[in-house]
Scaffold this motif. Structure first.
Motif, PDB file in Angstrom:
ATOM      1  N   GLU A  92      37.554 -10.082 -48.355  1.00  0.00           N
ATOM      2  CA  GLU A  92      38.471 -11.025 -47.718  1.00  0.00           C
ATOM      3  C   GLU A  92      39.564 -10.272 -46.930  1.00  0.00           C
ATOM      4  OE1 GLU A  92      40.698 -15.076 -49.281  1.00  0.00           O
ATOM      5  OE2 GLU A  92      40.396 -13.423 -50.657  1.00  0.00           O
ATOM      6  N   PRO A  93      39.178  -9.610 -45.830  1.00  0.00           N
ATOM      7  CA  PRO A  93      40.145  -8.749 -45.140  1.00  0.00           C
ATOM      8  C   PRO A  93      41.305  -9.501 -44.506  1.00  0.00           C
ATOM      9  CG  PRO A  93      38.054  -8.803 -43.936  1.00  0.00           C
ATOM     10  CD  PRO A  93      37.833  -9.542 -45.225  1.00  0.00           C
ATOM     11  N   TRP A  94      41.199 -10.816 -44.430  1.00  0.00           N
ATOM     12  CA  TRP A  94      42.289 -11.630 -43.869  1.00  0.00           C
ATOM     13  C   TRP A  94      43.274 -12.065 -44.959  1.00  0.00           C
ATOM     14  CZ3 TRP A  94      37.057 -12.753 -43.635  1.00  0.00           C
ATOM     15  CH2 TRP A  94      36.593 -13.613 -44.633  1.00  0.00           C
ATOM     16  N   LYS A  95      43.067 -11.575 -46.194  1.00  0.00           N
ATOM     17  CA  LYS A  95      43.864 -11.997 -47.342  1.00  0.00           C
ATOM     18  C   LYS A  95      45.381 -11.861 -47.126  1.00  0.00           C
ATOM     19  CE  LYS A  95      44.332 -10.988 -52.253  1.00  0.00           C
ATOM     20  NZ  LYS A  95      43.673 -12.011 -53.044  1.00  0.00           N
ATOM     21  N   GLY A  96      45.804 -10.725 -46.570  1.00  0.00           N
ATOM     22  CA  GLY A  96      47.235 -10.491 -46.368  1.00  0.00           C
ATOM     23  C   GLY A  96      47.844 -11.539 -45.456  1.00  0.00           C
ATOM     24  N   ILE A  97      47.152 -11.822 -44.357  1.00  0.00           N
ATOM     25  CA  ILE A  97      47.657 -12.807 -43.396  1.00  0.00           C
ATOM     26  C   ILE A  97      47.680 -14.190 -44.038  1.00  0.00           C
ATOM     27  CG2 ILE A  97      47.102 -13.975 -41.215  1.00  0.00           C
ATOM     28  CD1 ILE A  97      46.213 -11.270 -40.159  1.00  0.00           C
ATOM     29  N   LYS A  98      46.613 -14.494 -44.794  1.00  0.00           N
ATOM     30  CA  LYS A  98      46.534 -15.799 -45.447  1.00  0.00           C
ATOM     31  C   LYS A  98      47.711 -15.993 -46.418  1.00  0.00           C
ATOM     32  CE  LYS A  98      43.637 -17.076 -48.840  1.00  0.00           C
ATOM     33  NZ  LYS A  98      42.303 -17.141 -49.478  1.00  0.00           N
ATOM     34  N   GLU A  99      47.975 -14.976 -47.214  1.00  0.00           N
ATOM     35  CA  GLU A  99      49.052 -15.115 -48.205  1.00  0.00           C
ATOM     36  C   GLU A  99      50.417 -15.247 -47.552  1.00  0.00           C
ATOM     37  OE1 GLU A  99      48.814 -13.140 -51.822  1.00  0.00           O
ATOM     38  OE2 GLU A  99      46.685 -13.621 -52.013  1.00  0.00           O
ATOM     39  N   LEU A 100      50.624 -14.513 -46.461  1.00  0.00           N
ATOM     40  CA  LEU A 100      51.912 -14.630 -45.771  1.00  0.00           C
ATOM     41  C   LEU A 100      52.071 -16.030 -45.179  1.00  0.00           C
ATOM     42  CD1 LEU A 100      52.244 -11.173 -43.992  1.00  0.00           C
ATOM     43  CD2 LEU A 100      53.483 -11.963 -45.995  1.00  0.00           C
ATOM     44  N   ILE A 101      50.991 -16.539 -44.572  1.00  0.00           N
ATOM     45  CA  ILE A 101      51.059 -17.887 -43.993  1.00  0.00           C
ATOM     46  C   ILE A 101      51.282 -18.921 -45.097  1.00  0.00           C
ATOM     47  CG2 ILE A 101      49.686 -19.685 -42.821  1.00  0.00           C
ATOM     48  CD1 ILE A 101      48.574 -17.437 -41.014  1.00  0.00           C
ATOM     49  N   ASN A 102      50.598 -18.747 -46.242  1.00  0.00           N
ATOM     50  CA  ASN A 102      50.785 -19.662 -47.372  1.00  0.00           C
ATOM     51  C   ASN A 102      52.223 -19.670 -47.876  1.00  0.00           C
ATOM     52  OD1 ASN A 102      48.172 -20.437 -47.303  1.00  0.00           O
ATOM     53  ND2 ASN A 102      47.496 -19.200 -49.046  1.00  0.00           N
ATOM     54  N   LYS A 103      52.877 -18.516 -47.751  1.00  0.00           N
ATOM     55  CA  LYS A 103      54.275 -18.443 -48.208  1.00  0.00           C
ATOM     56  C   LYS A 103      55.238 -18.840 -47.100  1.00  0.00           C
ATOM     57  CE  LYS A 103      53.540 -14.748 -51.517  1.00  0.00           C
ATOM     58  NZ  LYS A 103      53.304 -13.304 -51.403  1.00  0.00           N
ATOM     59  N   ASP A 104      54.668 -19.371 -45.994  1.00  0.00           N
ATOM     60  CA  ASP A 104      55.484 -19.793 -44.853  1.00  0.00           C
ATOM     61  C   ASP A 104      56.231 -18.653 -44.205  1.00  0.00           C
ATOM     62  OD1 ASP A 104      54.942 -22.387 -44.326  1.00  0.00           O
ATOM     63  OD2 ASP A 104      56.269 -23.161 -45.899  1.00  0.00           O
ATOM     64  N   LYS A 105      55.695 -17.443 -44.337  1.00  0.00           N
ATOM     65  CA  LYS A 105      56.305 -16.310 -43.639  1.00  0.00           C
ATOM     66  C   LYS A 105      55.694 -16.249 -42.258  1.00  0.00           C
ATOM     67  CE  LYS A 105      58.258 -13.367 -46.999  1.00  0.00           C
ATOM     68  NZ  LYS A 105      57.582 -12.721 -48.084  1.00  0.00           N
ATOM     69  N   GLN A 106      56.500 -16.003 -41.261  1.00  0.00           N
ATOM     70  CA  GLN A 106      55.971 -15.932 -39.906  1.00  0.00           C
ATOM     71  C   GLN A 106      55.601 -14.501 -39.566  1.00  0.00           C
ATOM     72  OE1 GLN A 106      59.248 -18.079 -37.996  1.00  0.00           O
ATOM     73  NE2 GLN A 106      57.678 -19.552 -37.430  1.00  0.00           N
ATOM     74  N   ILE A 107      54.422 -14.362 -38.959  1.00  0.00           N
ATOM     75  CA  ILE A 107      53.955 -13.028 -38.602  1.00  0.00           C
ATOM     76  C   ILE A 107      53.931 -12.929 -37.081  1.00  0.00           C
ATOM     77  CG2 ILE A 107      52.094 -11.367 -38.970  1.00  0.00           C
ATOM     78  CD1 ILE A 107      50.992 -13.553 -40.971  1.00  0.00           C
ATOM     79  N   PRO A 108      54.553 -11.909 -36.527  1.00  0.00           N
ATOM     80  CA  PRO A 108      54.534 -11.788 -35.069  1.00  0.00           C
ATOM     81  C   PRO A 108      53.172 -11.339 -34.532  1.00  0.00           C
ATOM     82  CG  PRO A 108      55.814 -10.000 -36.070  1.00  0.00           C
ATOM     83  CD  PRO A 108      55.374 -10.888 -37.184  1.00  0.00           C
ATOM     84  N   CYS A 109      52.793 -11.878 -33.378  1.00  0.00           N
ATOM     85  CA  CYS A 109      51.560 -11.482 -32.696  1.00  0.00           C
ATOM     86  C   CYS A 109      51.654 -10.005 -32.311  1.00  0.00           C
ATOM     87  CB  CYS A 109      51.395 -12.349 -31.452  1.00  0.00           C
ATOM     88  SG  CYS A 109      50.163 -11.734 -30.307  1.00  0.00           S
ATOM     89  N   LEU A 110      50.557  -9.272 -32.567  1.00  0.00           N
ATOM     90  CA  LEU A 110      50.520  -7.846 -32.239  1.00  0.00           C
ATOM     91  C   LEU A 110      50.724  -7.604 -30.743  1.00  0.00           C
ATOM     92  CD1 LEU A 110      47.434  -6.468 -34.165  1.00  0.00           C
ATOM     93  CD2 LEU A 110      49.796  -5.740 -34.440  1.00  0.00           C
ATOM     94  N   ALA A 111      50.238  -8.550 -29.931  1.00  0.00           N
ATOM     95  CA  ALA A 111      50.261  -8.340 -28.486  1.00  0.00           C
ATOM     96  C   ALA A 111      51.576  -8.800 -27.857  1.00  0.00           C
ATOM     97  CB  ALA A 111      49.080  -9.053 -27.835  1.00  0.00           C
ATOM     98  N   CYS A 112      52.068 -10.003 -28.215  1.00  0.00           N
ATOM     99  CA  CYS A 112      53.219 -10.547 -27.486  1.00  0.00           C
ATOM    100  C   CYS A 112      54.436 -10.816 -28.372  1.00  0.00           C
ATOM    101  CB  CYS A 112      52.814 -11.826 -26.746  1.00  0.00           C
ATOM    102  SG  CYS A 112      52.650 -13.255 -27.829  1.00  0.00           S
ATOM    103  N   GLY A 113      54.285 -10.678 -29.683  1.00  0.00           N
ATOM    104  CA  GLY A 113      55.438 -10.877 -30.563  1.00  0.00           C
ATOM    105  C   GLY A 113      55.722 -12.335 -30.912  1.00  0.00           C
ATOM    106  N   SER A 114      54.977 -13.260 -30.298  1.00  0.00           N
ATOM    107  CA  SER A 114      55.183 -14.680 -30.578  1.00  0.00           C
ATOM    108  C   SER A 114      54.857 -14.987 -32.045  1.00  0.00           C
ATOM    109  CB  SER A 114      54.290 -15.508 -29.650  1.00  0.00           C
ATOM    110  OG  SER A 114      53.789 -16.635 -30.327  1.00  0.00           O
ATOM    111  N   LEU A 115      55.483 -16.042 -32.578  1.00  0.00           N
ATOM    112  CA  LEU A 115      55.251 -16.366 -33.986  1.00  0.00           C
ATOM    113  C   LEU A 115      54.239 -17.502 -34.163  1.00  0.00           C
ATOM    114  CD1 LEU A 115      58.935 -16.052 -35.255  1.00  0.00           C
ATOM    115  CD2 LEU A 115      57.100 -14.407 -35.552  1.00  0.00           C
ATOM    116  N   SER A 116      53.474 -17.803 -33.091  1.00  0.00           N
ATOM    117  CA  SER A 116      52.510 -18.905 -33.207  1.00  0.00           C
ATOM    118  C   SER A 116      51.090 -18.403 -33.495  1.00  0.00           C
ATOM    119  CB  SER A 116      52.485 -19.762 -31.948  1.00  0.00           C
ATOM    120  OG  SER A 116      53.528 -19.446 -31.101  1.00  0.00           O
ATOM    121  N   LEU A 117      50.933 -17.674 -34.596  1.00  0.00           N
ATOM    122  CA  LEU A 117      49.605 -17.193 -34.974  1.00  0.00           C
ATOM    123  C   LEU A 117      48.910 -18.206 -35.884  1.00  0.00           C
ATOM    124  CD1 LEU A 117      49.777 -13.406 -35.888  1.00  0.00           C
ATOM    125  CD2 LEU A 117      49.026 -14.461 -33.777  1.00  0.00           C
ATOM    126  N   HIS A 118      47.617 -18.404 -35.634  1.00  0.00           N
ATOM    127  CA  HIS A 118      46.844 -19.304 -36.479  1.00  0.00           C
ATOM    128  C   HIS A 118      45.666 -18.577 -37.088  1.00  0.00           C
ATOM    129  CE1 HIS A 118      48.669 -23.197 -35.861  1.00  0.00           C
ATOM    130  NE2 HIS A 118      49.107 -22.642 -34.749  1.00  0.00           N
TER     131      HIS A 118
END
Ligand SMILES: [Zn+2]
Ligand SMILES: [Zn+2]
Ligand SMILES: [Zn+2]
Length: 249
Positions: A92-118
């Motif tokens: 489950e290599p997406w586990k880290g991203i999933k857990e951060l999203i579940n905790k409502d933490k915003q992750i910046p896009c690697l390319a543009c820094g936007s916080l609208s990652l899905h």
């Protein structure tokens, strides 16, 4: 010990083919390619050099280092080794991203820094996709087979006449490792140490305190002339980093 470097995958990961010239036994460190085409140069070198891959060794569980495990294991039959604390990432290599999203933490896009990652996980749980709504950047994640062996600090990985020692260097992730040979004066540092930089610690299960401890008390204890092969970017030496790396001087 022979070393060949391949730059693979969506964020230019260094994949290393390391082999014993006499016995043709080898390991592949961090097969970060995500399809046959991207992995072709690695597969071709294995074939041309008549090498038998004994182990696939993962410096840490992030997707950019694990994407090609399934392909490479299917073709070579090699055993997959990963530190026990990062083993959970392989299926489950997406586990880290999933857990951060579940905790409502915003992750910046690697390319543009936007916080609208899905994040969208496929129904069979074998694949996932992260999409940035603002710039269109998207990355696919592929599930890997589980580790054949979970490794720990101090273990020796042997292939032919070559040996690499596992040094647990947590910080960038809990189960990050470096691989060291005093005899050959080489270190594979994963995403812990780069030429002029260090691994990110603003991501899931990472810690600045821990990475600094790994760097100062473990890697910087190695001799100056040790050649460092990092997870991204150019090779360097311990001596050069001791003098010039802004995080270490
Ligand atoms: Zn990483
Ligand atoms: Zn990486
Ligand atoms: Zn973006």
């Amino acid at each position: 010990m022979k070393i060949k470097t391949f730059v693979v995958g969506p964020i230019f990961t260094n994949c290393y083919l390391v082999w014993c010239e006499k016995t043709r036994q080898a390991i592949v460190i961090d097969p970060g390619f995500t399809n046959m085409e991207d992995g072709q140069p690695v597969l071709k070198a294995i074939k041309e050099k008549n090498i038998r891959v004994k182990y696939i060794v993962i410096t840490h569980g992030h997707f950019d280092h694990t994407g090609g495990i399934r392909i490479l294991k299917n073709i070579t039959g090699a055993k997959v080794l990963v530190h026990e604390k990062d083993a959970e990432f392989l299926p489950e290599p997406w586990k880290g991203i999933k857990e951060l999203i579940n905790k409502d933490k915003q992750i910046p896009c690697l390319a543009c820094g936007s916080l609208s990652l899905h994040l969208k996980i496929a129904e069979d749980n074998k694949k996932a996709r992260v999409l940035c709504e603002d710039c269109g950047m998207h990355i696919e994640f592929f599930s890997s087979p589980s580790a054949d062996k979970r490794i720990k600090d101090g273990e020796i990985i042997e292939f032919g006449d070559c040996k690499l020692e596992v040094i647990h260097t947590p910080g960038h992730s809990r189960g990050s490792i470096s691989l060291y040979s005093a005899e050959e004066q080489v270190l594979f540092s994963g995403d812990t140490l780069f030429a002029g930089s260090i691994g990110r610690t603003d991501i899931f299960n990472s810690s600045y305190e821990e990475i600094m401890n790994s760097l100062k008390n473990k890697l910087m204890e190695l001799p100056d002339n040790t050649v460092v092969y990092p997870g991204h970017g150019d090779a360097t030496t311990i001596g050069r980093e001791r003098k010039n790396n802004p995080f270490l001087v």
